[in-house]
Design a protein around this motif. Structure first.
Motif: not given
Lengths: 231, 231
Positions: A138-142, A145-147, A149-151, A153, A156
């Motif tokens: 699972t890849i997160k855009e950060v 220091g906070c998420i 969004r969750t991309l 998957r 990707l």
């Protein structure tokens, strides 16, 4: 004729050891030789050009002589940046007869011959193609220091090499990168910036880039599995 | 009290071998025991709850007895889906005294005690925090076999576990997931969907999830390095 440029001018400080990682041995054979052998067996690649640090050229030539690499056509001294190194490799391609140019990391010795050929054929067909593996994490855009969004998957992929392009496209991409003084770690991104559609060819997670010391341990395992499978 | 839920109800067909991967041995000790030991040494986690396939519960209890896990408070039979399994784990948490709940993959034995404690403390502070590692590969968004765009690598992180949340937040996220019949592979995504800001704590690429057969070979190397470092 299709040409492969093998990028091996990195110093590879991250992998530890005394020599740049492309010259360290795997199963008694330097990583770069394992890599070049894959291209020797490819049916789509006619010549290989190796880009190295200037002070590695003469020792590499001696090494290459020992392993009898029939397709090795030029050994080129790289520049200060990756962009400059690949650019110098491109200068060594004969423009008049150039077909597809496949750029490959010298430290990806586990690419298969079949993967190389699939990428090159795709690039012959579409102009631009890269080998890539589906994301499994699972890849997160950060941000800060906070998420953010969750991309998704499913869409990707991890870019790998070879990345293969019609000679004129890759040359144009590099001319532009040099004008803009942009150091690319990924050739495809430069070609994408021209507005060219780049095709994706599915590869495997085994096509690792040997970067850190622990990668050598994994590489020894992969090498053993491959020789067990007589691949 | 802070609680860790160890998710170990997966069948793990991908890792090969006869038993589910969490019970296969690494250096003579089952993977799940390695994982639980990390939580035994954590100063922020008071209890562990293990979620297993129903038919593994009795053999696990015998195993756990042998290794003397002082914090193991409940062993719960999981459900048909991961969401249902974690939900059942949550039912075993005493709501009245619950602080932060950390969910961790049973097949991530290389998380360090220090990483666990950092994530849990961050969740105590912000309500929600996950361990994650910076992306090192170039990631492409791909549609219909072509690259849509190259993502900005600097902002991309690989989600790992533990993922720790205030009990009420995680419970609310799971209630919603169950209402919507959504099977989550990532707890953080469910909490993000509540509009909650989730903090990111930097971990390392060594915190691998043992999924495929070749992961065991890498795991043996990592285990050896860790015992060499007496960590």
């Amino acid at each position: 004729m299709n040409v492969a440029i093998i990028a091996a001018a990195g110093r590879g400080e991250r992998a530890g050891g005394k020599r740049a990682k492309q010259f360290q041995e795997l199963g008694g054979i330097p990583v770069i030789i394992h890599t070049l052998r894959r291209f020797e067996h490819s049916s789509t690649i006619g010549q290989t050009i190796v880009v190295l640090q200037a002070d590695e050229v003469s020792s590499f030539l001696a090494l290459a002589g020992r392993y009898g690499l029939a397709k090795l056509s030029r050994v080129v001294a790289g520049g200060e940046t990756r962009t400059e190194s690949i650019w110098r490799g491109l200068q060594a391609v004969r423009a008049a007869t150039a077909g597809v140019v496949a750029v490959h990391d010298g430290v990806r010795p586990f690419v298969t011959v079949e993967e190389i050929d699939r990428v090159v054929r795709k690039a012959e067909e579409t102009g631009a193609a890269i080998l890539a593996a589906r994301a499994t994490d699972t890849i997160k855009e950060v941000a800060s220091g906070c998420i953010e969004r969750t991309l998704a998957r499913e869409s990707l992929w991890h870019a790998q090499t070879p990345q293969a392009f019609r000679y004129d496209l890759l040359r144009r991409a590099y001319e532009r990168a040099r004008e803009e003084a942009c150091d690319a770690t990924d050739d495809s991104a430069l070609v994408e910036q021209l507005g060219v559609a780049v095709s994706v060819v599915e590869g495997s997670a085994r096509n690792i880039k040997i970067t850190r010391p622990e990668d050598f341990a994994l590489a020894e395992i992969l090498l053993k599995e491959m020789s067990d499978a007589r691949c």
